[in-house]
Design a protein around this motif. Structure first.
Motif, PDB file in Angstrom:
ATOM      1  N   TRP A 261     -58.337 -55.925  94.722  1.00 26.77           N
ATOM      2  CA  TRP A 261     -58.862 -54.599  94.376  1.00 26.77           C
ATOM      3  C   TRP A 261     -58.053 -53.503  95.059  1.00 26.77           C
ATOM      4  O   TRP A 261     -57.741 -52.486  94.455  1.00 26.77           O
ATOM      5  N   ARG A 262     -57.703 -53.706  96.330  1.00 28.48           N
ATOM      6  CA  ARG A 262     -56.882 -52.722  97.030  1.00 28.48           C
ATOM      7  C   ARG A 262     -55.477 -52.675  96.428  1.00 28.48           C
ATOM      8  O   ARG A 262     -54.895 -51.589  96.271  1.00 28.48           O
TER       9      ARG A 262
ATOM     10  N   SER B 198     -55.558 -50.754  93.252  1.00 27.46           N
ATOM     11  CA  SER B 198     -55.689 -49.322  93.511  1.00 27.46           C
ATOM     12  C   SER B 198     -54.360 -48.723  93.936  1.00 27.46           C
ATOM     13  O   SER B 198     -53.977 -47.629  93.477  1.00 27.46           O
ATOM     14  N   GLU B 199     -53.625 -49.430  94.802  1.00 27.13           N
ATOM     15  CA  GLU B 199     -52.333 -48.920  95.245  1.00 27.13           C
ATOM     16  C   GLU B 199     -51.313 -48.937  94.107  1.00 27.13           C
ATOM     17  O   GLU B 199     -50.463 -48.044  94.010  1.00 27.13           O
TER      18      GLU B 199
ATOM     19  N   GLY C  31     -53.304 -44.998  93.879  1.00 29.63           N
ATOM     20  CA  GLY C  31     -54.429 -44.572  94.703  1.00 29.63           C
ATOM     21  C   GLY C  31     -54.122 -44.666  96.187  1.00 29.63           C
ATOM     22  O   GLY C  31     -53.362 -45.535  96.622  1.00 29.63           O
TER      23      GLY C  31
ATOM     24  N   THR D  36     -55.592 -44.712 100.353  1.00 24.59           N
ATOM     25  CA  THR D  36     -56.654 -45.436 101.055  1.00 24.59           C
ATOM     26  C   THR D  36     -58.009 -44.780 100.833  1.00 24.59           C
ATOM     27  O   THR D  36     -59.031 -45.460 100.630  1.00 24.59           O
TER      28      THR D  36
ATOM     29  N   THR E  51     -58.845 -43.041  98.225  1.00 22.20           N
ATOM     30  CA  THR E  51     -59.240 -43.318  96.840  1.00 22.20           C
ATOM     31  C   THR E  51     -59.851 -44.706  96.727  1.00 22.20           C
ATOM     32  O   THR E  51     -60.856 -44.904  96.026  1.00 22.20           O
ATOM     33  N   TYR E  52     -59.267 -45.668  97.418  1.00 25.68           N
ATOM     34  CA  TYR E  52     -59.785 -47.039  97.373  1.00 25.68           C
ATOM     35  C   TYR E  52     -61.204 -47.106  97.914  1.00 25.68           C
ATOM     36  O   TYR E  52     -62.088 -47.710  97.302  1.00 25.68           O
ATOM     37  N   TRP E  53     -61.450 -46.463  99.065  1.00 24.03           N
ATOM     38  CA  TRP E  53     -62.770 -46.524  99.656  1.00 24.03           C
ATOM     39  C   TRP E  53     -63.788 -45.697  98.871  1.00 24.03           C
ATOM     40  O   TRP E  53     -64.962 -46.044  98.815  1.00 24.03           O
TER      41      TRP E  53
ATOM     42  N   VAL F  40     -63.656 -47.639  94.886  1.00 26.85           N
ATOM     43  CA  VAL F  40     -63.732 -49.099  94.734  1.00 26.85           C
ATOM     44  C   VAL F  40     -64.643 -49.710  95.802  1.00 26.85           C
ATOM     45  O   VAL F  40     -65.746 -50.192  95.500  1.00 26.85           O
TER      46      VAL F  40
END
Length: 297
Positions: free
Chosen positions: A190-191, A194-195, A199, A201, A203-205, A208
């Protein structure tokens, strides 16, 4: 002529017969009935009976008295504050632990330690804090030797100061144990996705990990709230004057030598606690189902 479907029907009926494996859960059902169902029925029935076992609503009406309202308010504040603070600190610690190796010595030590501390309470926990922070306590004496004044230790016996600190001692480890599986359920893919899509960090938190962890975080917070709301032994060992909390007020109605015949009033207080806990656990169950759906994807 025999019916060809008869063997299949017999096998289906045979599958519905009670198996020997069901005998294994009989002790569990017996334990639940004796220590959960029967006491609950005693509380519910007794809340609507007077000392002569006649139906009455006087016990429920007594819940509107200022003393009980104050105790309920203070119990809700104590449980809410310790649940939120314990959940935030425990969640951060759970994430820190999850970053370590799954079979690492430090991770196993922390999880094992939290498993012990989460169950450490009652008179033993109260004595540990009194021996450490009370008047003439070990840490109080050491701090005084270095010119630091920790007070006389009176704050330790107040519900809004001492009890909050003591409750956090077992709330934080409990949060780590409950919330750690949810944090470990976050998939590295998932990370990476996102990257890959540009995205950050944050944006990920925010898009997601946050939405995935929010239901289990709220559910664990509600579990901590229930744990603090129903705690009795630790508060009883520290707070001996008055009944600032609902569990202590219930204990006072059962053990008071001044006002007799208040046992059923205590049962009505217990019924109010059951209602609060039932509402909280219903919300927790729904959030837990929602979180499990996310983790299975």
């Amino acid at each position: 002529m025999s019916d060809p479907a008869t063997p299949a029907r017999r096998r289906a009926l045979g599958g519905l017969r009670p198996s020997g494996a069901l005998m294994g859960v009989v002790p569990f059902f017996a334990y639940t009935a004796v220590f959960l169902l029967v006491p609950t029925l005693v509380v519910v029935i007794g809340a609507f009976l007077d000392p002569d076992n006649r139906p009455t609503l006087g016990n429920i009406t007594a819940l509107g008295q200022p003393a009980f309202v104050k105790a309920l308010t203070q119990s809700l504040i104590l449980s809410g504050v310790t649940a939120v603070v314990g959940a935030v600190i425990g969640a951060v610690l759970a994430y820190a632990v999850s970053t370590g190796a799954s079979d690492g010595l430090l991770k196993r030590f922390v999880t094992s330690l939290c498993g012990v501390l989460a169950q450490f309470g009652g008179v033993a926990l109260a004595f540990a804090f009194i021996a450490s922070f009370g008047f003439g306590g070990l840490l109080t004496t050491w701090a005084g030797a270095f010119g630091l004044d920790l007070g006389s230790g009176i704050w330790l016996y107040e519900w809004d100061k001492g009890l909050m600190l003591v409750y956090l001692y077992f709330q934080i480890p409990l949060m780590l144990i409950v919330f750690l599986p949810a944090v470990e359920g976050l998939r590295p893919q998932w990370r990476e996705a996102s990257e890959t899509l540009g995205g950050t960090t944050w944006t990920y938190w925010r898009r997601v990990a946050g939405p995935v962890l929010w239901p289990p975080f709220v559910g664990a917070t509600l579990l901590l709230f229930t744990n603090a709301f129903s705690a009795y032994a630790t508060a009883a060992a520290l707070v001996s004057q008055g009944s600032p909390l609902v569990p202590l007020a219930i204990g006072g109605t059962l053990s008071s030598e001044v006002i007799l015949g208040q046992e059923n009033v205590g049962k009505s207080m217990a019924l109010a606690m059951v209602v609060v806990v039932a509402i909280v656990m219903t919300i927790y169950t729904r959030l837990d189902k929602r979180a499990s759906v996310w983790m299975q994807r």
